[in-house]
Design a protein around this motif. Sequence first.
Motif, short mmCIF file in Angstrom:
data_model
loop_
_atom_site.label_atom_id
_atom_site.label_comp_id
_atom_site.label_asym_id
_atom_site.label_seq_id
_atom_site.Cartn_x
_atom_site.Cartn_y
_atom_site.Cartn_z
N VAL A 1 0.84 -1.21 0.00
CA VAL A 1 0.00 0.00 0.00
C VAL A 1 0.87 1.25 0.00
CG1 VAL A 1 -1.74 1.31 1.26
CG2 VAL A 1 -1.91 -1.19 1.16
N HIS A 2 1.87 1.27 0.87
CA HIS A 2 2.73 2.45 1.01
C HIS A 2 3.45 2.76 -0.30
CE1 HIS A 2 5.23 5.41 2.90
NE2 HIS A 2 6.35 4.70 2.73
N HIS A 3 4.03 1.75 -0.92
CA HIS A 3 4.75 1.98 -2.17
C HIS A 3 3.80 2.35 -3.31
CE1 HIS A 3 9.02 0.36 -1.51
NE2 HIS A 3 8.49 0.58 -0.32
N ALA A 4 2.66 1.68 -3.36
CA ALA A 4 1.71 1.95 -4.44
C ALA A 4 1.22 3.39 -4.39
CB ALA A 4 0.54 0.99 -4.36
N LEU A 5 0.93 3.88 -3.20
CA LEU A 5 0.42 5.24 -3.08
C LEU A 5 1.45 6.28 -3.50
CD1 LEU A 5 -1.60 5.10 0.28
CD2 LEU A 5 -2.45 5.01 -2.07
N GLN A 6 2.73 5.92 -3.38
CA GLN A 6 3.78 6.86 -3.77
C GLN A 6 4.27 6.64 -5.21
OE1 GLN A 6 6.65 7.93 -0.38
NE2 GLN A 6 6.09 5.82 0.08
N GLY A 7 3.67 5.64 -5.87
CA GLY A 7 4.12 5.35 -7.23
C GLY A 7 5.50 4.73 -7.29
N LYS A 8 5.93 4.13 -6.19
CA LYS A 8 7.25 3.49 -6.12
C LYS A 8 7.14 2.03 -6.55
CE LYS A 8 9.28 6.14 -2.30
NZ LYS A 8 9.87 6.02 -0.93
N PRO A 9 8.25 1.44 -6.98
CA PRO A 9 8.23 0.01 -7.31
C PRO A 9 7.77 -0.83 -6.12
CG PRO A 9 10.25 1.02 -8.10
CD PRO A 9 9.56 2.05 -7.26
N ILE A 10 6.92 -1.80 -6.39
CA ILE A 10 6.45 -2.74 -5.37
C ILE A 10 7.33 -3.98 -5.44
CG2 ILE A 10 4.54 -4.17 -4.59
CD1 ILE A 10 2.65 -2.11 -5.92
N PRO A 11 8.23 -4.19 -4.46
CA PRO A 11 9.18 -5.29 -4.57
C PRO A 11 8.55 -6.64 -4.25
CG PRO A 11 9.52 -4.12 -2.52
CD PRO A 11 8.44 -3.38 -3.25
#
Length: 359
Positions: free
Chosen positions: A208-218
């Motif tokens: 959730v945290h990465h998705a909301l920031q548009g960061k890669p989801i590892p």
Amino acid sequence: MNPNSTILVTGGAGFIGANFVHTWLETGEGIVVNLDKLTYAGNLENLEALAKDPRHVFIQGDIGDRQRVDALLDDYRPWAVVNFAAESHVDRSISTPDDFIQTNVVGTFNLLQAVRSYWEGLPDEERSAFRFLHVSTDEVYGSLRNDDPAFSETTPYSPNSPYSASKASSNHLVRSYHHTYGLPTLTTNCSNNYGPWQFPEKLIPLVVHHALQGKPIPVYGDGLNIRDWLFVTDHCRAIMAVMDKGRPGAVYNVGGNSEKTNLEVILTVCAILDDILPFADLRRHDTLITFVKDRPGHDQRYAIDASKITDEIGWAPEETFETGIRKTVQWYLDNAQWVKNVTSVAYQNWIETSYGQRP
């Protein structure tokens, strides 16, 4: 203070512990004395709603501090101790195993020593009613192949990480204190928990945290490692049921009847975010998924046979994965400030170490 209304919870500012404290107090069962060391995963913000509740007494301290634990037991006279206090993340146990041995093994030993001394001094009626419940993990059983039967309470231990080995050690200590000294212990081994207040190094809040920031989801490896997923409030209700009806000395496995691959979980979270908080450009959140090198010793599958706790105690999970995961994602969306506060520079450094280039 009525001694029969008070329990001591250790590790009650962490994810599962804090949820348990909230659930317990919502039932009106009595007073909670909450002992927590406040490491990176222990967070007083998890307990903010209880700041003015006289039924919640928070004390910062370590279960390995025998003098502190002795004083708490003497001062508050609890009828039960519920031990959540533990280092609990496999990745951290790979990089810093010392902390896991110190807290999970030595700390549990010191806690047992203090509780045993307190219990032996209780009047007969209170000794009979007393319970020590130790919260543990299905990871003590090791790894399953995809066609193996699920873990039962009689599955031999075969831990594969410093974390699971330290929890297996603590379980053996708890068992020995029942069989050697008669201490009325109970042990629960749970599957993967998810829900509110989970530190975002764990899979679901991390996604959730990465998705909301548009960061890669590892995603480790191929993402096909399988876990059973248990909504944290269901787990809390299971612990309460075991405290009430469990047989002293017994072990109970607690599962959510929801086996999913890590990739299935990630795709489900992404689909929920697409539904309730889509990107402005209408990209799907799953386009952020990035496969990274697998962690060392990554167990293939965990699965729980929870028939014993259902048959003996009558507990079963109330949430399906579909209902629980949507509630969980919504909680993180509604509590963005909490997430911001816990995702510090130290957290960002840890993410880079864990999901970046491995040596």
